[in-house]
Scaffold this motif. Structure first.
Motif, PDB file in Angstrom:
ATOM      1  N   UNK A 218      40.536  68.354  17.170  1.00 22.12           N
ATOM      2  CA  UNK A 218      39.299  67.878  17.791  1.00 22.12           C
ATOM      3  C   UNK A 218      38.474  67.055  16.804  1.00 22.12           C
ATOM      4  N   UNK A 219      38.423  67.512  15.553  1.00 21.08           N
ATOM      5  CA  UNK A 219      37.675  66.779  14.529  1.00 21.08           C
ATOM      6  C   UNK A 219      38.268  65.389  14.303  1.00 21.08           C
ATOM      7  N   UNK A 220      39.597  65.307  14.233  1.00 18.03           N
ATOM      8  CA  UNK A 220      40.218  64.005  14.007  1.00 18.03           C
ATOM      9  C   UNK A 220      39.952  63.053  15.177  1.00 18.03           C
ATOM     10  N   UNK A 221      39.962  63.589  16.402  1.00 21.31           N
ATOM     11  CA  UNK A 221      39.635  62.746  17.546  1.00 21.31           C
ATOM     12  C   UNK A 221      38.236  62.171  17.434  1.00 21.31           C
ATOM     13  N   UNK A 222      37.276  63.022  17.035  1.00 20.00           N
ATOM     14  CA  UNK A 222      35.890  62.551  16.879  1.00 20.00           C
ATOM     15  C   UNK A 222      35.777  61.531  15.746  1.00 20.00           C
ATOM     16  N   UNK A 223      36.455  61.804  14.623  1.00 17.91           N
ATOM     17  CA  UNK A 223      36.396  60.890  13.488  1.00 17.91           C
ATOM     18  C   UNK A 223      37.051  59.546  13.806  1.00 17.91           C
ATOM     19  N   UNK A 224      38.140  59.587  14.612  1.00 16.02           N
ATOM     20  CA  UNK A 224      38.778  58.332  15.016  1.00 16.02           C
ATOM     21  C   UNK A 224      37.822  57.488  15.857  1.00 16.02           C
ATOM     22  N   UNK A 225      37.033  58.135  16.724  1.00 22.69           N
ATOM     23  CA  UNK A 225      36.037  57.409  17.508  1.00 22.69           C
ATOM     24  C   UNK A 225      34.927  56.855  16.605  1.00 22.69           C
ATOM     25  N   UNK A 226      34.543  57.611  15.591  1.00 24.09           N
ATOM     26  CA  UNK A 226      33.528  57.121  14.658  1.00 24.09           C
ATOM     27  C   UNK A 226      33.994  55.855  13.959  1.00 24.09           C
ATOM     28  N   UNK A 227      35.286  55.812  13.611  1.00 20.81           N
ATOM     29  CA  UNK A 227      35.799  54.607  12.960  1.00 20.81           C
ATOM     30  C   UNK A 227      35.768  53.413  13.919  1.00 20.81           C
ATOM     31  N   UNK A 228      36.137  53.654  15.182  1.00 24.57           N
ATOM     32  CA  UNK A 228      36.120  52.579  16.180  1.00 24.57           C
ATOM     33  C   UNK A 228      34.699  52.033  16.353  1.00 24.57           C
ATOM     34  N   UNK A 229      33.701  52.929  16.262  1.00 24.57           N
ATOM     35  CA  UNK A 229      32.301  52.508  16.416  1.00 24.57           C
ATOM     36  C   UNK A 229      31.729  51.905  15.141  1.00 24.57           C
ATOM     37  N   UNK A 230      32.517  51.939  14.047  1.00 24.29           N
ATOM     38  CA  UNK A 230      32.057  51.335  12.806  1.00 24.29           C
ATOM     39  C   UNK A 230      31.268  52.259  11.910  1.00 24.29           C
ATOM     40  N   UNK A 231      31.261  53.558  12.195  1.00 24.27           N
ATOM     41  CA  UNK A 231      30.545  54.507  11.351  1.00 24.27           C
ATOM     42  C   UNK A 231      31.402  54.862  10.142  1.00 24.27           C
ATOM     43  N   UNK A 232      30.802  54.852   8.972  1.00 20.97           N
ATOM     44  CA  UNK A 232      31.513  55.165   7.733  1.00 20.97           C
ATOM     45  C   UNK A 232      31.305  56.637   7.390  1.00 20.97           C
ATOM     46  N   UNK A 233      32.325  57.445   7.591  1.00 17.38           N
ATOM     47  CA  UNK A 233      32.202  58.888   7.381  1.00 17.38           C
ATOM     48  C   UNK A 233      33.041  59.335   6.188  1.00 17.38           C
ATOM     49  N   UNK A 234      32.818  60.582   5.768  1.00 17.19           N
ATOM     50  CA  UNK A 234      33.552  61.139   4.630  1.00 17.19           C
ATOM     51  C   UNK A 234      35.053  61.147   4.902  1.00 17.19           C
ATOM     52  N   UNK A 235      35.440  61.438   6.134  1.00 21.25           N
ATOM     53  CA  UNK A 235      36.862  61.477   6.476  1.00 21.25           C
ATOM     54  C   UNK A 235      37.531  60.125   6.301  1.00 21.25           C
ATOM     55  N   UNK A 236      36.766  59.047   6.472  1.00 21.54           N
ATOM     56  CA  UNK A 236      37.325  57.714   6.273  1.00 21.54           C
ATOM     57  C   UNK A 236      37.377  57.335   4.798  1.00 21.54           C
TER      58      UNK A 236
END
Length: 335
Positions: A218-236
């Protein structure tokens, strides 16, 4: 020049159909590719303790059952159902140096059955019975089926939807230059805990492991969406560290599959190595197919890439959340 609107419509239809199929198949298929296991240990001349384990699918046992020679009556039989496995144990007094053992009903399934017979004297027997060959001749000595563990490893990753979706999430999350390091970190991590659990006896309770695996998806799904939206997160920024941490937990999940069948006596390290190599072969195959599909879509219909990534990211997040809720309900409320 290809008709791009037609290609886009075709890709959208394929994605819709694939998503619907995955949503129906994935809940039932997650972590259910497990062989049955029959262990027969001679404790005194002509006396055997028998353990029969078989997977339970969707709360229903498979209609398979070991059939011994006619003189081998079952005594003191009892049944338990820990997790998603049916376990039967009994004692029998008979001669198992001749005749045959058959797994009745195996020919109507896609399940293999590991058979291990430890004798006080004479050759031990280790064999794999398959739907096309469900009978074991007790007069023919066979070695431990070590090589079969490679195939079990491949099948466990290819048909284990939870692990596949985690790998898919990593592919969607990381940039191409990060992919090799991230997948390597995941491999190293789950190899460590798989070896520690199967050879060193270091284990964690099954339900928390399965719940954590679902939450990682579930976390990876959310983080993948964050990348698509251009958000720079720790996971990236450091995906390899995230992959390593969750890989440690996934290793205990892989160990759970091996715990159902055990490792062949005297060849534990080799069987474990082959299982792990099989897992990696399945993972490489899956990633290769994903990259090939991405290349084709990029060349033929580049505009479809972003919608496709979004659909997959939402699907990963949905399935991870679904499995987490399902496993929490099963662990704490018996639902």
């Amino acid at each position: 020049m290809p008709n791009r609107p037609a290609i886009l419509r075709w890709l959208a239809a394929c994605l819709t159909g694939l998503g619907a199929w995955l949503m129906m198949a994935a809940p039932a298929a997650a972590h259910e590719v497990r062989p049955a296991y029959l262990e027969v240990i001679e404790t005194a001349p002509g006396t055997y303790d028998v353990t029969w384990k078989q997977p339970v699918l969707d709360g229903r046992r498979l209609k398979i059952d070991p059939v011994f020679p006619e003189a081998c009556a079952r005594e003191g039989e009892y049944v338990a159902s820990p997790g998603g496995t049916l376990v039967q144990r009994w004692t029998t007094h008979c001669d198992l140096s001749q005749g045959e053992i058959r797994i009745d009903g195996l020919e109507r399934t896609l399940t293999d059955a590991f058979v291990r017979i430890d004798r006080l004297e004479g050759d031990d027997i280790g064999a794999v019975l398959r739907p096309a060959a469900p009978v074991l001749d007790l007069t023919v000595p066979t070695g431990a089926p070590v090589a079969t563990y490679f195939r079990i490893g491949v099948e466990h990753i290819i048909f284990g939807w939870d692990h596949l979706l985690f790998v898919l999430g990593m592919v969607l999350l990381v940039r191409p230059q990060q992919l090799l390091l991230t997948l390597t970190a995941f491999t190293v991590a789950h190899s460590i805990t798989l070896a520690a659990a199967t050879l060193g006896g270091i284990t964690l309770p099954g339900p928390p492991v399965e719940i954590t695996i679902a939450m990682s998806i579930a976390l990876l799904g959310a983080e993948a969406m964050h990348r698509i939206k251009g958000w720079n997160t720790l996971s990236q920024r450091i995906p390899w560290a995230i992959a390593f941490g969750f890989g440690l937990i996934h290793g205990f999940g892989f160990a759970g599959a091996l715990a159902e069948i055990g490792l062949p006596k005297g060849a534990e390290a080799m069987a474990l190595l082959l299982f792990n190599v099989g897992v990696e072969a399945g993972q490489i195959l899956f990633v290769s197919v994903l990259l090939a599909l991405a290349f084709v879509v990029h060349r033929l219909a580049q505009k479809a890439m972003l919608p496709a990534r979004a659909v997959l990211a939402y699907f990963i997040g949905f399935m991870g959340s679904y499995w987490a809720i399902e496993r929490i309900a099963g662990a704490f409320f018996g639902i």
